[in-house]
Design a protein around this motif. Sequence first.
Motif, mmCIF file in Angstrom:
data_model
loop_
_atom_site.group_PDB
_atom_site.id
_atom_site.type_symbol
_atom_site.label_atom_id
_atom_site.label_comp_id
_atom_site.label_asym_id
_atom_site.label_seq_id
_atom_site.Cartn_x
_atom_site.Cartn_y
_atom_site.Cartn_z
ATOM 1 N N VAL A 27 1.186 -1.792 0.024
ATOM 2 C CA VAL A 27 0.098 0.097 0.034
ATOM 3 C C VAL A 27 0.960 1.154 0.309
ATOM 4 O O VAL A 27 1.250 2.194 -0.285
ATOM 5 C CB VAL A 27 -1.096 -0.245 1.146
ATOM 6 C CG1 VAL A 27 -1.717 1.487 0.947
ATOM 7 C CG2 VAL A 27 -1.861 -1.715 0.689
ATOM 8 N N LYS A 28 1.920 1.300 1.059
ATOM 9 C CA LYS A 28 2.987 3.103 1.152
ATOM 10 C C LYS A 28 3.429 2.251 -0.239
ATOM 11 O O LYS A 28 3.947 3.624 -0.809
ATOM 12 C CB LYS A 28 3.869 2.067 2.340
ATOM 13 C CG LYS A 28 3.202 2.648 3.235
ATOM 14 C CD LYS A 28 4.088 2.365 4.649
ATOM 15 C CE LYS A 28 4.642 1.162 4.850
ATOM 16 N NZ LYS A 28 5.599 1.586 5.593
ATOM 17 N N THR A 29 4.262 0.994 -1.106
ATOM 18 C CA THR A 29 4.913 1.857 -2.282
ATOM 19 C C THR A 29 3.982 1.674 -2.922
ATOM 20 O O THR A 29 4.323 2.518 -4.322
ATOM 21 C CB THR A 29 5.799 0.509 -2.186
ATOM 22 O OG1 THR A 29 6.091 -0.466 -1.244
ATOM 23 C CG2 THR A 29 6.154 0.517 -3.319
ATOM 24 N N PHE A 30 3.362 1.343 -3.580
ATOM 25 C CA PHE A 30 2.312 1.566 -5.139
ATOM 26 C C PHE A 30 1.308 1.824 -4.736
ATOM 27 O O PHE A 30 0.083 2.632 -5.637
ATOM 28 C CB PHE A 30 2.272 0.634 -5.342
ATOM 29 C CG PHE A 30 2.945 -0.711 -5.800
ATOM 30 C CD1 PHE A 30 3.618 -1.016 -6.334
ATOM 31 C CD2 PHE A 30 3.084 -2.346 -4.812
ATOM 32 C CE1 PHE A 30 5.218 -1.752 -6.843
ATOM 33 C CE2 PHE A 30 4.471 -2.627 -5.338
ATOM 34 C CZ PHE A 30 5.007 -2.581 -5.982
ATOM 35 N N ASP A 31 1.029 3.256 -3.444
ATOM 36 C CA ASP A 31 -0.012 3.370 -3.578
ATOM 37 C C ASP A 31 -1.424 2.862 -3.449
ATOM 38 O O ASP A 31 -2.315 3.064 -4.336
ATOM 39 C CB ASP A 31 0.280 5.310 -4.119
ATOM 40 C CG ASP A 31 -0.720 6.339 -3.932
ATOM 41 O OD1 ASP A 31 -1.200 6.451 -2.254
ATOM 42 O OD2 ASP A 31 -1.190 7.092 -4.182
ATOM 43 N N LEU A 32 -2.138 1.910 -3.185
ATOM 44 C CA LEU A 32 -2.869 1.427 -3.436
ATOM 45 C C LEU A 32 -4.378 1.648 -2.718
ATOM 46 O O LEU A 32 -3.791 2.014 -1.221
ATOM 47 C CB LEU A 32 -2.746 0.214 -3.285
ATOM 48 C CG LEU A 32 -1.904 -0.809 -3.477
ATOM 49 C CD1 LEU A 32 -1.724 -1.993 -3.229
ATOM 50 C CD2 LEU A 32 -1.732 -0.440 -5.126
ATOM 51 N N ASP A 82 -0.194 -10.802 -12.136
ATOM 52 C CA ASP A 82 -1.329 -9.761 -12.004
ATOM 53 C C ASP A 82 -1.104 -9.395 -10.803
ATOM 54 O O ASP A 82 -1.705 -7.478 -10.871
ATOM 55 C CB ASP A 82 -1.774 -11.035 -11.029
ATOM 56 C CG ASP A 82 -2.321 -12.113 -11.527
ATOM 57 O OD1 ASP A 82 -2.918 -11.860 -12.946
ATOM 58 O OD2 ASP A 82 -3.044 -13.379 -11.429
ATOM 59 N N LEU A 83 0.352 -9.028 -9.739
ATOM 60 C CA LEU A 83 0.524 -7.418 -9.145
ATOM 61 C C LEU A 83 1.697 -6.811 -10.377
ATOM 62 O O LEU A 83 0.876 -5.375 -9.981
ATOM 63 C CB LEU A 83 2.262 -8.106 -8.303
ATOM 64 C CG LEU A 83 2.178 -6.643 -7.264
ATOM 65 C CD1 LEU A 83 1.039 -6.479 -6.284
ATOM 66 C CD2 LEU A 83 3.414 -7.419 -6.299
ATOM 67 N N GLY A 88 0.345 -1.371 -12.202
ATOM 68 C CA GLY A 88 0.902 -0.767 -13.360
ATOM 69 C C GLY A 88 2.252 -0.802 -13.369
ATOM 70 O O GLY A 88 2.337 0.641 -13.816
ATOM 71 N N LYS A 89 2.952 -1.533 -12.511
ATOM 72 C CA LYS A 89 4.693 -1.538 -12.602
ATOM 73 C C LYS A 89 5.190 -2.656 -13.717
ATOM 74 O O LYS A 89 4.648 -3.248 -14.213
ATOM 75 C CB LYS A 89 5.009 -1.923 -11.011
ATOM 76 C CG LYS A 89 4.336 -0.765 -10.254
ATOM 77 C CD LYS A 89 4.825 0.740 -11.143
ATOM 78 C CE LYS A 89 4.750 1.774 -9.818
ATOM 79 N NZ LYS A 89 5.057 3.529 -9.729
#
Length: 106
Positions: A27-32, A82-83, A88-89
């Motif tokens: 959540v922190k890394t990818f701003d989910l 899937d991740l 979007g990475k």
Amino acid sequence: MFITISISAQKKKGKPANNDCYLTEAVKTFDLSDDQKNELNDLLIKASEDRAAIKKGVKTGEIIKDQVKGKTRGVNRKYFADLGKLTGKSREEVMAFVKEVGKNCR
């Protein structure tokens, strides 16, 4: 016997904490968003179930040990793809994240 049960219970309790750590870092890394976090949790659960099915298949004789590595690699590749779609990475960014979180969430 009591000690064995106690140790087993502690190991089982540790796994959700690892998923919680993993989800928090994602959540922190990818701003989910919350929806993305829930989707990621579902992906983690599915991958874990698929890996458990492989282990069970070995125990029942449905899967020979020589197939385990390939089947597990397939589960992991699907999860990483899937991740990547979810966040979007690129594959490289996803792999760097997984490697780093693996160190931090043990």
